[in-house]
Design an enzyme around this catalytic site. Structure first.
Site, mmCIF file in Angstrom:
data_model
loop_
_atom_site.group_PDB
_atom_site.id
_atom_site.type_symbol
_atom_site.label_atom_id
_atom_site.label_comp_id
_atom_site.label_asym_id
_atom_site.label_seq_id
_atom_site.Cartn_x
_atom_site.Cartn_y
_atom_site.Cartn_z
ATOM 1 C CG ASP A 188 -1.534 -0.967 0.917
ATOM 2 O OD1 ASP A 188 -1.922 -1.672 0.445
ATOM 3 O OD2 ASP A 188 -3.128 -0.724 2.124
ATOM 4 C CG HIS A 264 2.589 -8.789 -0.106
ATOM 5 N ND1 HIS A 264 2.209 -10.119 0.435
ATOM 6 C CD2 HIS A 264 2.791 -7.425 1.242
ATOM 7 C CE1 HIS A 264 1.694 -9.595 1.453
ATOM 8 N NE2 HIS A 264 1.438 -8.676 1.257
ATOM 9 C CB SER A 375 9.707 3.200 4.494
ATOM 10 O OG SER A 375 10.733 3.459 4.689
#
EC number: 4.1.1.65
Length: 406
Positions: A188, A264, A375
């Site tokens: 995200d 991911h 981050s």
């Protein structure tokens, strides 16, 4: 001392200092000189309280308000600049970047952000009392707009500490992975920049670049790396592009504190090498990315490199303030923000061994690692010239959504 109305003034030079006969009395000279060395005293004259102090004490106090006023004024000026930039952006006007000077970057890097981040990490691991969990997490949810309906466990009492809450998992179907496109978003976040890498320079935001070689580190001719050593900036880019007709592309995704903090695999690829840069832990929010050139090269980061069906592929997890912890699930030897490593160095690890000639295979959408808080993820990869991004700079994106395809 003289009385003007009801106000009392203390002169910087007493009357005896200018008396011509003063120097004729050495004993009086020593006595009056000792009075100047007395500590701060207070005495009352009627209803008024008067303080006297040595001149040197007053001199030592002067830098404090000066520093406070200077620092406050500079902070206020920076906030005004940001406010003006937001107004111009709403009007659709392009704002040229104002980069930080060398002394501003050096001053920022002098702040012990690594130590503070380690302290924050320890604090996050402190178990909260059962009765305190809901109000603490609710405040965080309200501040950063967290959607707990997507969490695998919605009950706030389930999370024993802030670290567990930050690393919460999602429901299995909360992020469907797009199967129509070859590269999907690994996390995200917000798209800061994307496009083709030109002249060995990568844009962290529009108009602000960083060196490709500084970011990934030098290629070395060892068994761990399959790339020959580069002799120039041009050959460094050319060695990453292993197939004729291909180009080098990049994409930068910023994870805000309220985002899902796991990342991911963005495609089907094989990870062959890991390089860890211990670096600084400066903030990587979009405002800082516009202000500090080569911000991502200054910060701690973990670079994973390997190959996909079109050639070279890399994913870099960039650390930030309070995000000293970067975890790669299949790499148990990785320890980020550790005092054992110093800034300006890097350490390599190869996943290619005598028993495993390929490395670590990753499937698109497979769990790869996690941050604490938020981050940045940077993708740099090789692809044919007809590769197209399906993105807009500044857009919000979620893990599993399409980044681009052929």
């Amino acid at each position: 001392m003289e009385d003007r109305g009801r106000q009392i003034f203390v002169r910087s030079k007493p009357a005896w200092c200018i008396c011509p006969c003063y120097s004729e009395y050495p004993a009086m000279n020593r006595f009056l000189g000792s009075l100047q060395k007395l500590p701060l005293r207070a005495f009352r004259t009627g209803t008024r309280k008067i303080h006297t102090a040595p001149v040197r004490s007053l001199f030592l106090l002067r830098p404090v308000p000066i520093l406070l006023a200077t620092g406050g004024g500079y902070a206020g000026y920076r906030q005004y600049e940001k406010y003006r930039e937001r107004k111009l952006e709403k009007l659709g006007l392009e704002i040229p970047p104002k980069l930080a000077s060398h002394w501003e970057v050096a001053l920022y890097k002098s702040v012990p952000t690594r130590l503070l981040s380690r302290a924050w990490g320890r604090l996050n691991q402190v178990e909260l009392p059962h009765w305190l969990r809901r109000p603490v997490y609710s405040l965080y949810i309200w501040t950063f707009g967290v959607n707990m309906k997507e969490a695998a466990v919605e009950d706030l009492h389930h999370y024993r500490n802030l670290s567990e809450f930050f690393r919460r998992k999602l429901k299995p179907q909360a992020r469907p992975v797009c199967g129509l496109h070859s590269v999907v978003s690994p996390s995200d976040g917000k798209i800061l920049n994307f496009g083709q890498v030109k002249n060995c320079e990568v844009e962290q935001v529009k108009g602000v670049t960083y060196s490709l070689e500084s970011f990934l580190g030098p290629r070395t001719s060892t068994e761990d790396l399959s790339f020959p050593p580069a002799s120039s900036r041009d050959s460094f880019r050319n060695q990453l592009v292993t197939r004729e007709g291909n180009e080098l592309y990049h994409c930068v995704i910023y994870l805000a504190p309220g985002d899902y903090h796991c990342f991911h695999s963005p495609t089907d690829w094989t990870v062959s090498h890991r390089r860890h840069f211990p670096g600084s832990l400066m903030s990587v929010n979009p405002g800082m990315a516009r202000w500090i050139k080569e911000l991502f090269c200054h910060n701690e980061r973990v670079v994973l490199t390997g190959d996909w069906k079109h050639g070279f592929f890399s994913l870099t997890a960039v650390g930030a303030t309070n995000v000293g912890s970067i975890r790669i699930y299949f790499d148990q030897d990785l320890h980020t923000n550790s005092p054992r490593y110093s800034k300006g160095s890097y350490n390599d690890f190869s996943f290619v061994t005598h028993g495993n000639k390929e490395g670590v295979p990753m499937r698109k959408g497979e769990h790869l690692g996690e941050f604490n808080l938020g981050s940045t993820i940077v993708l740099i990869f090789e692809a044919p010239k007809d590769f197209n991004f399906r993105l807009k700079a500044g857009q919000k994106i979620r893990f599993g959504e399409a980044l681009g395809s052929l």
